[in-house]
Design an enzyme around this catalytic site. Structure first.
Site, PDB file in Angstrom:
ATOM      1  N   GLY A 119      92.276  49.194 -76.140  1.00  0.00           N
ATOM      2  CA  GLY A 119      92.444  50.629 -75.940  1.00  0.00           C
ATOM      3  C   GLY A 119      91.111  51.327 -75.778  1.00  0.00           C
ATOM      4  O   GLY A 119      90.998  52.314 -75.039  1.00  0.00           O
ATOM      5  N   ARG A 147     100.628  51.877 -75.948  1.00  0.00           N
ATOM      6  CA  ARG A 147      99.783  52.803 -76.711  1.00  0.00           C
ATOM      7  C   ARG A 147      99.627  54.139 -75.975  1.00  0.00           C
ATOM      8  O   ARG A 147      99.658  54.210 -74.746  1.00  0.00           O
ATOM      9  CB  ARG A 147      98.423  52.156 -76.984  1.00  0.00           C
ATOM     10  N   SER A 190      89.951  61.281 -82.904  1.00  0.00           N
ATOM     11  CA  SER A 190      89.838  60.031 -82.148  1.00  0.00           C
ATOM     12  C   SER A 190      88.439  59.918 -81.561  1.00  0.00           C
ATOM     13  O   SER A 190      88.058  60.702 -80.689  1.00  0.00           O
ATOM     14  CB  SER A 190      90.871  59.987 -81.021  1.00  0.00           C
ATOM     15  N   GLN A 192      87.538  57.580 -79.659  1.00  0.00           N
ATOM     16  CA  GLN A 192      87.694  57.128 -78.283  1.00  0.00           C
ATOM     17  C   GLN A 192      87.861  58.305 -77.331  1.00  0.00           C
ATOM     18  O   GLN A 192      87.237  58.352 -76.268  1.00  0.00           O
ATOM     19  CB  GLN A 192      88.890  56.189 -78.185  1.00  0.00           C
ATOM     20  N   ASP A 337      90.130  51.401 -89.218  1.00  0.00           N
ATOM     21  CA  ASP A 337      90.208  49.960 -88.955  1.00  0.00           C
ATOM     22  C   ASP A 337      90.243  49.134 -90.235  1.00  0.00           C
ATOM     23  O   ASP A 337      90.636  47.962 -90.213  1.00  0.00           O
ATOM     24  CB  ASP A 337      89.021  49.507 -88.104  1.00  0.00           C
ATOM     25  N   LYS A 364      98.356  51.539 -83.293  1.00  0.00           N
ATOM     26  CA  LYS A 364      97.252  50.619 -83.083  1.00  0.00           C
ATOM     27  C   LYS A 364      97.780  49.387 -82.336  1.00  0.00           C
ATOM     28  O   LYS A 364      98.822  49.449 -81.689  1.00  0.00           O
ATOM     29  CB  LYS A 364      96.608  50.247 -84.418  1.00  0.00           C
ATOM     30  N   ARG A 368     100.676  49.121 -87.733  1.00  0.00           N
ATOM     31  CA  ARG A 368     100.022  48.651 -88.951  1.00  0.00           C
ATOM     32  C   ARG A 368     100.553  49.342 -90.197  1.00  0.00           C
ATOM     33  O   ARG A 368     100.474  48.777 -91.296  1.00  0.00           O
ATOM     34  CB  ARG A 368      98.510  48.851 -88.836  1.00  0.00           C
ATOM     35  N   ARG A 409      93.399  42.438 -86.900  1.00  0.00           N
ATOM     36  CA  ARG A 409      93.064  42.922 -88.247  1.00  0.00           C
ATOM     37  C   ARG A 409      94.136  42.524 -89.262  1.00  0.00           C
ATOM     38  O   ARG A 409      93.833  42.290 -90.434  1.00  0.00           O
ATOM     39  CB  ARG A 409      92.834  44.427 -88.230  1.00  0.00           C
TER      40      ARG A 409
END
Length: 453
Positions: A119, A147, A190, A192, A337, A364, A368, A409
């Site tokens: 992503g 996503r 975010s 990103q 994360d 994610k 998660r 992860r």
């Protein structure tokens, strides 16, 4: 691939971890869009970073494209260039040298740009493409295709780019051109999205700013400021003006998010651990504050800087026991994360731990939020999702079997959880760890864990 991790391993000592994935994405993009030569050493062989290299090869000038293609296809093997061993003296791998022609030197792709499972690749490259006067199509694997992408498409549209998503998800079509600066007020924190808008802002007319609800990791603005860009950082607001950056030379620091799994493993076994050549960026080390609240003593010693990033040694003392804590919603973006491994650590603590406002974990590489709770339950622990909160009961795990669900992860978090369980844990899909930490199983074993594959 299955792996069985046995309890009772004594994890500790000295270690280096692969180069920081978040930094590597950004520095590769900056090298490909620089005017002049750049040299980056310590790039991790992580699959996501290789996706960024392949995508950049599709739009870079021929010389840089050949270098990026070659590295993506044949990165250094674990232990040769990504520093993922317990050998403190291990040399860095060969540097990747690129000759950039600036943003104006980027070329139209001849095929779809495949971002794989990354992503970060898709969102950051969309920001670069927004100022390019040609069309591109960004695609990804099944997981990435689920996503959300409107969060990055919306501000880029406001700047003047034509962005089309597929019901809010990939594939993403980008037709860039002349952009105007905007003031983007983000509703979801975010890094990103912030980075995508800032990268687009470098090629826009006028000033571009991003205001976040809470601060997120700041690798992009640190690198740009170090390269001389007109960047202004004011609390939760970052502003940039048009700028063409030069080439640079830097070594990627070790990934503190990868180090988190080894720190947690050492905490469960009660031994001290030192992680060398690791990034010490304050926007990435909030994990240490949470560990301190849980009873784990840590220390960071900065020895140098690389392209604005502090680098040094992260030391953890032996831990005598863990206590539960509460992680507030404002903290989550600073350790998003690390939540899976912190949750597995919390499963072994005395008393409950709550992760508040963790809805972002649902989008994610896997869900998660639900996945962590379910995995802890399958291993004999207590955990539940309460609205957008994750509540881990503590008290320990008994062992059993669980699947990583293709999430790197989750694979590593399950391996760590097993070290403090009363029985072995069988993990289905341990190979997913290679997405961000090539050689993870080998590294954990070298530090003292008992693992059979």
């Amino acid at each position: 691939m299955r792996a069985t991790v046995f309890p009772g391993g004594s994890v500790g000592g000295d270690v280096r971890v692969p180069g920081d994935k978040s930094i590597a994405h950004r520095w590769l993009i900056l090298a490909a869009t620089a005017r002049g030569g750049s040299e980056i050493s310590g790039l991790p062989a992580a699959l996501d970073v290789r996706s960024t290299a392949r995508v950049l090869a599709g739009i870079s000038p021929l010389g840089a494209a050949a270098v990026l293609e070659a590295w993506a296809a044949n990165p250094p093997a674990p232990g040769e260039g990504d520093r993922s061993t317990s050998n403190r003296g291990q040399p860095r791998g060969p540097a990747v040298a690129l000759e950039g022609e600036g943003r104006d030197g980027l070329r139209p792709p001849t095929a779809d740009l495949d971002c794989g499972n990354s992503g970060t690749t898709m969102r950051l490259v969309a920001g670069v493409l927004a100022s390019c006067a040609f069309g591109s199509r960004l695609v990804g694997d099944e997981s990435l295709s689920a996503r959300p992408m409107e969060r990055v498409a919306t501000p880029l549209r406001e700047m003047g780019a034509v962005i089309e998503t597929t019901d809010g998800h990939p594939p993403v079509q980008v037709r860039g051109g002349s952009l105007r600066g905007v003031r983007h007020v983000a509703t979801v924190p975010s890094a990103q999205v912030k980075s995508a808008v800032l990268l687009a802002g470098l090629g826009a007319h006028g000033e571009t700013s991003v205001e976040e609800p809470v601060r997120t990791r700041d690798h992009t603005e640190r690198a740009l400021a170090h390269l001389g860009a007109p960047v202004l950082i004011e609390d939760r607001r970052v502003t940039v003006e048009p700028f063409q950056h030069p080439g640079f030379r830097a070594a990627v620091p070790g990934d503190v998010s990868s180090a988190a799994f080894l720190l947690a493993a050492a905490a469960l076994s009660g031994r001290a651990l030192s992680v060398h050549d690791v990034g010490a960026n304050p926007s990435r080390t909030h994990l240490l504050r949470v560990l301190e609240r849980m009873g784990v003593r840590t220390r960071v010693e900065v020895s140098r800087h690389e392209l604005g990033e502090p680098v040094g040694v992260l030391e953890m003392a032996g831990c005598d026991g863990l206590t539960g804590t509460e992680v507030g919603a404002a903290e989550l973006p600073l350790l998003i994360d690390e939540v899976p491994v912190l949750a597995m650590l919390a499963a072994h603590a005395s008393g409950p731990t709550r992760f508040l406002g963790a809805a972002e974990l649902r989008v994610k590489e896997s869900d998660r939020l639900g996945g962590v709770a379910a995995a802890i339950g399958r291993l004999g622990g207590s955990a539940e999702v309460d609205g957008d909160d994750l509540v881990v009961g503590g008290g320990g795990l008994s062992g059993g079997a669980a699947s990583a669900g293709g999430d790197h992860r989750m694979a590593m978090a399950l391996a760590v959880a097993a070290l403090g369980a009363s029985g072995p844990v069988e993990i289905d899909g341990i190979e997913a760890a290679d997405v961000s930490f090539p050689g993870f199983v080998r590294t954990l074993s070298a530090l003292g864990a008992r693992i059979e594959q």
